[in-house]
Structures are given as C-alpha cells and as structure tokens.
Write a protein that holds these residues in place. Structure first.
Motif, mmCIF file in Angstrom:
data_model
loop_
_atom_site.group_PDB
_atom_site.id
_atom_site.type_symbol
_atom_site.label_atom_id
_atom_site.label_comp_id
_atom_site.label_asym_id
_atom_site.label_seq_id
_atom_site.Cartn_x
_atom_site.Cartn_y
_atom_site.Cartn_z
ATOM 1 N N SER A 23 15.572 -32.880 -53.532
ATOM 2 C CA SER A 23 15.520 -31.455 -53.210
ATOM 3 C C SER A 23 16.466 -30.641 -54.095
ATOM 4 O O SER A 23 16.244 -29.444 -54.308
ATOM 5 N N THR A 24 17.526 -31.276 -54.609
ATOM 6 C CA THR A 24 18.458 -30.558 -55.488
ATOM 7 C C THR A 24 17.846 -30.273 -56.854
ATOM 8 O O THR A 24 18.355 -29.427 -57.591
ATOM 9 N N ARG A 25 16.755 -30.969 -57.181
ATOM 10 C CA ARG A 25 16.138 -30.794 -58.504
ATOM 11 C C ARG A 25 14.906 -29.894 -58.459
ATOM 12 O O ARG A 25 14.315 -29.608 -59.505
ATOM 13 N N THR A 26 14.505 -29.456 -57.261
ATOM 14 C CA THR A 26 13.261 -28.687 -57.151
ATOM 15 C C THR A 26 13.358 -27.298 -57.783
ATOM 16 O O THR A 26 12.331 -26.688 -58.076
ATOM 17 N N ASP A 27 14.564 -26.789 -57.984
ATOM 18 C CA ASP A 27 14.711 -25.478 -58.620
ATOM 19 C C ASP A 27 14.473 -25.537 -60.123
ATOM 20 O O ASP A 27 14.422 -24.494 -60.783
ATOM 21 N N ARG A 28 14.346 -26.751 -60.675
ATOM 22 C CA ARG A 28 14.132 -26.941 -62.113
ATOM 23 C C ARG A 28 15.250 -26.295 -62.940
ATOM 24 O O ARG A 28 15.017 -25.675 -63.971
ATOM 25 N N LEU A 29 16.453 -26.423 -62.416
ATOM 26 C CA LEU A 29 17.643 -25.926 -63.090
ATOM 27 C C LEU A 29 18.734 -26.969 -62.966
ATOM 28 O O LEU A 29 18.735 -27.774 -62.027
ATOM 29 N N ALA B 94 20.593 -18.549 -74.775
ATOM 30 C CA ALA B 94 19.604 -19.231 -75.606
ATOM 31 C C ALA B 94 18.334 -19.355 -74.784
ATOM 32 O O ALA B 94 18.367 -19.153 -73.561
ATOM 33 N N PRO B 95 17.199 -19.681 -75.407
ATOM 34 C CA PRO B 95 15.978 -19.869 -74.619
ATOM 35 C C PRO B 95 16.176 -20.958 -73.557
ATOM 36 O O PRO B 95 16.510 -22.101 -73.867
ATOM 37 N N GLY B 96 15.999 -20.585 -72.286
ATOM 38 C CA GLY B 96 16.154 -21.546 -71.201
ATOM 39 C C GLY B 96 17.585 -21.869 -70.836
ATOM 40 O O GLY B 96 17.826 -22.809 -70.079
ATOM 41 N N LYS B 97 18.555 -21.087 -71.327
ATOM 42 C CA LYS B 97 19.969 -21.324 -71.014
ATOM 43 C C LYS B 97 20.644 -20.007 -70.630
ATOM 44 O O LYS B 97 20.384 -18.973 -71.261
ATOM 45 N N VAL C 236 8.777 -20.149 -60.584
ATOM 46 C CA VAL C 236 9.960 -19.301 -60.476
ATOM 47 C C VAL C 236 10.125 -18.900 -59.021
ATOM 48 O O VAL C 236 9.221 -18.310 -58.438
ATOM 49 N N GLN C 237 11.242 -19.248 -58.417
ATOM 50 C CA GLN C 237 11.486 -18.909 -57.015
ATOM 51 C C GLN C 237 11.890 -17.445 -56.913
ATOM 52 O O GLN C 237 12.885 -17.027 -57.486
ATOM 53 N N MET C 238 11.112 -16.676 -56.203
ATOM 54 C CA MET C 238 11.376 -15.254 -56.081
ATOM 55 C C MET C 238 12.321 -14.998 -54.910
ATOM 56 O O MET C 238 12.597 -15.870 -54.095
ATOM 57 N N VAL C 239 12.808 -13.771 -54.825
ATOM 58 C CA VAL C 239 13.775 -13.410 -53.797
ATOM 59 C C VAL C 239 13.168 -13.495 -52.409
ATOM 60 O O VAL C 239 13.821 -13.889 -51.449
ATOM 61 N N ASP C 240 11.874 -13.153 -52.271
ATOM 62 C CA ASP C 240 11.236 -13.153 -50.960
ATOM 63 C C ASP C 240 10.719 -14.526 -50.554
ATOM 64 O O ASP C 240 10.020 -14.671 -49.565
ATOM 65 N N GLY C 241 11.049 -15.547 -51.332
ATOM 66 C CA GLY C 241 10.656 -16.906 -50.980
ATOM 67 C C GLY C 241 9.328 -17.341 -51.560
ATOM 68 O O GLY C 241 8.963 -18.500 -51.453
ATOM 69 N N ALA D 35 11.201 -20.023 -68.496
ATOM 70 C CA ALA D 35 11.483 -18.781 -67.771
ATOM 71 C C ALA D 35 11.967 -19.084 -66.362
ATOM 72 O O ALA D 35 11.448 -19.970 -65.697
ATOM 73 N N ARG D 36 12.986 -18.356 -65.930
ATOM 74 C CA ARG D 36 13.488 -18.458 -64.566
ATOM 75 C C ARG D 36 13.884 -17.056 -64.096
ATOM 76 O O ARG D 36 14.379 -16.238 -64.885
ATOM 77 N N ASP D 37 13.678 -16.793 -62.821
ATOM 78 C CA ASP D 37 14.042 -15.498 -62.267
ATOM 79 C C ASP D 37 15.566 -15.403 -62.140
ATOM 80 O O ASP D 37 16.204 -16.361 -61.673
ATOM 81 N N PRO D 38 16.194 -14.299 -62.557
ATOM 82 C CA PRO D 38 17.661 -14.184 -62.476
ATOM 83 C C PRO D 38 18.208 -14.402 -61.073
ATOM 84 O O PRO D 38 19.249 -15.055 -60.906
ATOM 85 N N GLU D 39 17.530 -13.887 -60.058
ATOM 86 C CA GLU D 39 18.019 -14.070 -58.699
ATOM 87 C C GLU D 39 17.908 -15.531 -58.270
ATOM 88 O O GLU D 39 18.748 -16.034 -57.518
ATOM 89 N N ALA D 40 16.872 -16.228 -58.749
ATOM 90 C CA ALA D 40 16.731 -17.650 -58.440
ATOM 91 C C ALA D 40 17.882 -18.444 -59.048
ATOM 92 O O ALA D 40 18.376 -19.404 -58.444
ATOM 93 N N ILE D 41 18.326 -18.050 -60.239
ATOM 94 C CA ILE D 41 19.462 -18.726 -60.886
ATOM 95 C C ILE D 41 20.732 -18.498 -60.081
ATOM 96 O O ILE D 41 21.520 -19.426 -59.846
ATOM 97 N N ARG D 42 20.940 -17.266 -59.633
ATOM 98 C CA ARG D 42 22.136 -16.958 -58.834
ATOM 99 C C ARG D 42 22.134 -17.732 -57.522
ATOM 100 O O ARG D 42 23.157 -18.280 -57.089
ATOM 101 N N GLN D 43 20.985 -17.813 -56.872
ATOM 102 C CA GLN D 43 20.889 -18.557 -55.615
ATOM 103 C C GLN D 43 21.119 -20.050 -55.844
ATOM 104 O O GLN D 43 21.745 -20.726 -55.019
ATOM 105 N N PHE D 44 20.614 -20.565 -56.965
ATOM 106 C CA PHE D 44 20.826 -21.976 -57.298
ATOM 107 C C PHE D 44 22.309 -22.274 -57.474
ATOM 108 O O PHE D 44 22.829 -23.260 -56.939
#
Length: 274
Positions: free
Chosen positions: A232-238, A176-179, A52-57, A67-76
């Motif tokens: 690199s576009t797939r590294t966020d796992r989203l 949904a779970p993961g969505k 999970v990519q956190m806000v502080d990197g 599971a994914r961090d909400p801020e990581a989803i927004r940044q993605f």
C-alpha cells in the motif's frame, strides 16, 4: 464420350477452386493468429497505466507516465513522514476490535553502525518502503538511533511516545521530469506518558521525490497483513530518494529567490535526522 470429358473437366475445375479457396482461408487464419499473438505480446510487456490521485479522492489516468498531481505529492510526503515517526508503542489496528484494544508493538531490529542493533517501530519499518532502496537502509539506521528504547517498554511508567507534527508542506517544485523538491516544516514531539513531559525537536527537511512504476502483488489472496501494508505504501507511484536539511530563509520564503548568507554559513552535519 465428349459429355464425359466435359463432366470430368467441370469436376476438376470445382475441386481446384475449392482447394485454392481453402488454402487462402487457412492462410488468412494463420495471418490473423500471428497478428493476435503480436498484440498479446505487446500487452504483456506494456507498463500499467499511471494514475494521479486527486484531492477529492478520484483517480484519472495520466497522459504522461511521469506526471503527478502536486497535491497528491504533498499528501504522499505528509502521510509517509507521519507514519515514519509514529512511535506509539502499539501496532496499527487491523480490525475493529484492535481499535479498542491495540496490540503491543515489539519493534523490528535494525543494524546500526553506532550501536550494533536497535529497534524501529513497525510503522516506521513499513513506511520506509516509500523510500528508494538505496536510501532506505541508511535512513532506517538513523531512525533506529533516534527511536528511544522506552517506546517498546512493557512498563507503562517508562513508555515514551513520539509523533511528527507537520506545520507546513510547501508546494512541490519540479527539478526534472518526474522529480520534485518538497519542503517540510515540522516538529518531532516525544512524550513521557507517566510524567507528561515533552521534548520538541524541530524537523525541517527538504525531500526529493520522484515518480516510479508500481506492480500489484501477483497473489493478493495469499498476502499477509504486513505485505498488504508494504504494497500500500507503493500505490502512490512515488518514492523519496533523498532528504536534506531545510533552511527556512531560502527560496521557499524568500520572495526574491535569493538564498540568505545565514543559511550558507550554517554548518552541514551530513545527517538528514539532525
């Protein structure tokens, strides 16, 4: 004579004990090798751990694969959509020299139902790999229809650039779970370089995002710059698997959670780019 018989019995007893011990040791080694083989097989088929990519990197291992961090989803969502509408006419710089002297983007031809073939920018094409495969093809076709041919013009007086200016990205809402569902309020701004004219088009969308697995390219030392950009576009796992028109009067801005009649009566164009 009696002593000779006793010696033979002792020798036979020692050999028998040694043979049994050797057999037992070989059996133990065989069982150990079988267990090691089973463990190696489990490791070979086990999925890579999700991060999970956190806000502080920083990155932490997720306890849940979905599971994914909400801020990581927004940044993605933000970086993906900005890259899709990066119509600068030049390629993304790959070195320090290219920052001062960027290379011209020749574009990539995409087949479209309306006009046969149209070009999309290299940035749009690379960013499209952040979308699900079944959604990506139709999405690229409509982006190709939207992209002005003047983006790839060699004459500086004809060049048109475009960019997406994001005003707001709403917090992801899990469906949904993961969505997740993510609302985005933005403007697509096209600028004609010579006349400094601007065309501003609202681009307000609901994006459906889901968690996916990611596997590294097996031969990283042989990767081209294009392959590195795609991976690199797939590294966020989203990935984005659907896009809808966003009504600014819906539950995002409605405190009571009720959808406005004005939104329900709005015509549905069936297109995510209009």
């Amino acid at each position: 004579m009696v002593r000779l018989l006793e010696k033979k019995q002792r020798t036979g007893s020692i050999l028998t004990t040694f043979a049994i011990a050797t057999f037992g040791l070989h059996l133990f080694v065989l069982l150990f090798l079988i267990l090691q083989g089973l463990n190696i097989q489990k490791l070979s088929v086990r999925k890579q751990p999700n991060f999970v990519q956190m806000v502080d990197g920083k990155a932490v291992t997720a306890t849940d694969d979905l599971a994914r961090d909400p801020e990581a989803i927004r940044q993605f969502v933000s970086k993906t959509m900005i890259a899709v509408f990066n119509w600068s006419g030049t390629l993304p710089p790959q070195s320090i020299e290219e920052f001062s002297k960027p290379q011209i983007d020749r574009g990539i031809l995409i087949r479209t139902p309306s006009s046969g073939s149209q070009k999309v920018t290299t940035s749009s094409w690379v960013a499209s790999f952040a979308f699900s495969e079944d959604f990506r093809k139709g999405f690229l076709s409509q982006i190709a229809d939207m992209t002005p041919p003047e983006v790839f013009a060699s004459n500086s007086n004809q060049i048109i650039s475009g960019k997406l200016v994001i005003k707001r990205i709403y917090p992801p809402k899990q469906i949904a779970p993961g969505k997740w569902e993510v609302g985005m309020v933005a403007d697509l701004i096209q600028t004609k370089q010579s006349e400094n004219q601007r065309l501003i088009v609202p681009f307000n969308k609901d994006l459906l995002v889901r968690a996916v697995d990611y596997f590294d390219y097996p031969q990283t030392e042989k990767m081209t710059d294009m392959q590195k950009a795609i991976y690199s576009t797939r590294t966020d796992r989203l990935e984005i698997y659907e896009m809808r028109n966003l009504c600014l009067l819906d539950a995002y801005d409605n405190v009571n959670g009720a959808t406005s009649n004005q939104c329900l009566q709005a015509p549905n164009t069936g297109s995510f780019t209009r």
